[in-house]
Design a protein around this motif. Structure first.
Motif, short mmCIF file in Angstrom:
data_model
loop_
_atom_site.label_atom_id
_atom_site.label_comp_id
_atom_site.label_asym_id
_atom_site.label_seq_id
_atom_site.Cartn_x
_atom_site.Cartn_y
_atom_site.Cartn_z
N ALA A 1 -40.98 3.96 86.28
CA ALA A 1 -41.37 5.10 85.46
C ALA A 1 -40.19 6.04 85.25
CB ALA A 1 -42.53 5.85 86.12
N ALA A 2 -39.44 6.31 86.30
CA ALA A 2 -38.28 7.19 86.19
C ALA A 2 -37.24 6.59 85.25
CB ALA A 2 -37.68 7.44 87.57
N ALA A 3 -37.03 5.28 85.34
CA ALA A 3 -36.07 4.62 84.46
C ALA A 3 -36.53 4.68 83.00
CB ALA A 3 -35.87 3.16 84.89
N CYS A 4 -37.82 4.54 82.78
CA CYS A 4 -38.38 4.61 81.44
C CYS A 4 -38.18 6.01 80.85
CB CYS A 4 -39.86 4.25 81.49
SG CYS A 4 -40.73 4.41 79.92
N VAL A 5 -38.47 7.04 81.63
CA VAL A 5 -38.29 8.42 81.16
C VAL A 5 -36.81 8.67 80.85
CG1 VAL A 5 -38.42 10.86 81.83
CG2 VAL A 5 -40.33 9.32 82.33
N ASP A 6 -35.92 8.21 81.73
CA ASP A 6 -34.49 8.38 81.49
C ASP A 6 -34.06 7.68 80.21
OD1 ASP A 6 -34.22 9.91 83.78
OD2 ASP A 6 -33.42 8.26 84.99
N ALA A 7 -34.58 6.48 79.97
CA ALA A 7 -34.24 5.74 78.76
C ALA A 7 -34.72 6.48 77.51
CB ALA A 7 -34.84 4.33 78.82
N ALA A 8 -35.90 7.09 77.58
CA ALA A 8 -36.41 7.85 76.44
C ALA A 8 -35.53 9.06 76.15
CB ALA A 8 -37.85 8.30 76.71
N ARG A 9 -34.99 9.66 77.21
CA ARG A 9 -34.12 10.84 77.05
C ARG A 9 -32.83 10.53 76.30
NH1 ARG A 9 -35.22 12.26 82.66
NH2 ARG A 9 -36.78 13.87 82.56
N VAL A 10 -32.33 9.32 76.48
CA VAL A 10 -31.01 9.00 75.91
C VAL A 10 -31.10 7.98 74.78
CG1 VAL A 10 -29.82 9.57 78.05
CG2 VAL A 10 -30.53 7.20 77.63
N SER A 11 -32.29 7.70 74.30
CA SER A 11 -32.45 6.69 73.25
C SER A 11 -31.72 7.11 71.98
CB SER A 11 -33.92 6.42 72.99
OG SER A 11 -34.57 7.62 72.65
N SER A 12 -31.32 6.13 71.22
CA SER A 12 -30.59 6.37 69.98
C SER A 12 -31.47 7.03 68.93
CB SER A 12 -30.07 5.03 69.44
OG SER A 12 -29.61 5.18 68.11
N CYS A 13 -30.91 7.97 68.21
CA CYS A 13 -31.65 8.60 67.12
C CYS A 13 -32.02 7.56 66.06
CB CYS A 13 -30.82 9.72 66.49
SG CYS A 13 -30.59 11.15 67.57
N ASP A 14 -31.28 6.47 65.99
CA ASP A 14 -31.56 5.42 65.01
C ASP A 14 -32.84 4.65 65.31
OD1 ASP A 14 -29.20 6.09 63.70
OD2 ASP A 14 -28.04 4.55 64.74
N THR A 15 -33.31 4.68 66.55
CA THR A 15 -34.52 3.93 66.92
C THR A 15 -35.75 4.82 67.04
OG1 THR A 15 -34.10 4.15 69.29
CG2 THR A 15 -33.18 2.19 68.19
N MET A 16 -35.64 6.05 66.69
CA MET A 16 -36.73 7.00 66.88
C MET A 16 -37.98 6.68 66.08
SD MET A 16 -36.18 9.55 68.98
CE MET A 16 -35.52 8.46 70.19
N PHE A 17 -37.87 5.88 65.03
CA PHE A 17 -39.02 5.64 64.17
C PHE A 17 -39.67 4.28 64.39
CE2 PHE A 17 -36.21 8.67 62.15
CZ PHE A 17 -37.05 9.76 62.12
N GLU A 18 -39.26 3.58 65.42
CA GLU A 18 -39.86 2.29 65.72
C GLU A 18 -41.34 2.49 66.03
OE1 GLU A 18 -38.51 -0.63 65.46
OE2 GLU A 18 -36.50 0.11 65.02
N PRO A 19 -42.23 1.71 65.41
CA PRO A 19 -43.67 1.93 65.62
C PRO A 19 -44.13 1.62 67.03
CG PRO A 19 -43.29 0.00 64.26
CD PRO A 19 -41.95 0.68 64.44
N LEU A 20 -43.46 0.75 67.70
CA LEU A 20 -43.85 0.40 69.08
C LEU A 20 -42.77 0.88 70.03
CD1 LEU A 20 -45.18 -3.20 68.39
CD2 LEU A 20 -46.51 -1.11 68.67
N PHE A 21 -42.39 2.13 69.91
CA PHE A 21 -41.23 2.64 70.61
C PHE A 21 -41.31 2.48 72.12
CE2 PHE A 21 -38.71 6.04 72.52
CZ PHE A 21 -37.48 5.71 71.99
N ILE B 1 -38.32 0.72 74.47
CA ILE B 1 -37.34 1.45 75.27
C ILE B 1 -37.02 0.58 76.47
CG2 ILE B 1 -36.85 3.52 76.63
CD1 ILE B 1 -39.05 4.95 75.14
N GLY B 2 -35.75 0.44 76.77
CA GLY B 2 -35.36 -0.35 77.93
C GLY B 2 -36.11 0.09 79.17
N GLY B 3 -36.78 -0.81 79.82
CA GLY B 3 -37.48 -0.50 81.06
C GLY B 3 -38.86 0.07 80.89
N CYS B 4 -39.36 0.21 79.66
CA CYS B 4 -40.68 0.81 79.46
C CYS B 4 -41.78 -0.20 79.15
CB CYS B 4 -40.62 1.84 78.34
SG CYS B 4 -39.66 3.30 78.76
N ALA B 5 -41.44 -1.45 79.00
CA ALA B 5 -42.45 -2.46 78.70
C ALA B 5 -43.44 -2.56 79.85
CB ALA B 5 -41.78 -3.81 78.47
#
Length: 120
Positions: free
Chosen positions: A79-99, A103-107
C-alpha cells in the motif's frame, strides 16, 4: 549476566501487516489528486472540476480496482509503495482510465494478500 540467546534463522516468515482497503483507497486518491493538481489539470483539462470531485472519483476507482471479497485488507508495505507511485506518476499517464491498476505496485495481484483475510 550474559544476554539471553535469540532465535536465529528458520521458522515461518513474519505475516504481512494488513490495512483497510478503503483507507488505502483514500490515501491513493489523495496522492493522485495532489499529483493531478501539480500537473495543473484539475479544473482545467481534467475530468475533475475540483480537488473534492477528484478525491471522490479516484477513491471510487481504487475501491473498484481492489475487489472487496478478495482484497478487504491490503498489504501495508505494498500500500505504501502504491501511494508513493501515485505521488510521482507521470503527468502523461494521468488520464488512463484504469489508472490504479496501472500504477507500479498498485495492481490487485500486488497489494491484495494471497490468502483471504479472516473475518473480524
Amino acid at each position: 549476566p550474559p544476554a539471553p540467546p535469540s532465535a536465529v534463522g528458520g521458522g515461518p516468515p513474519a505475516a504481512a501487516e494488513l490495512v483497510n482497503r478503503d483507507d488505502v483507497a483514500l490515501r491513493v486518491a489523495a496522492a493522485r489528486c495532489d499529483r493531478l493538481q501539480a500537473c495543473g489539470v484539475i479544473g482545467v483539462v481534467s475530468r475533475h472540476a475540483s480537488k473534492e470531485v477528484c478525491l471522490e472519483a479516484e477513491r471510487a476507482r481504487a475501491v473498484e480496482a481492489w475487489d472487496a471479497d478478495a482484497c478487504a485488507r491490503i498489504d501495508a508495505t505494498a500500500a505504501a509503495a502504491c501511494v508513493d507511485a501515485a505521488r510521482v506518476s507521470s503527468c502523461d499517464t494521468m488520464f488512463e482510465p484504469l489508472f490504479v491498476p496501472l500504477i507500479g505496485g498498485c495492481a490487485a495481484s500486488t497489494v491484495c494478500p494471497t490468502e483471504p483475510a479472516a473475518s473480524p
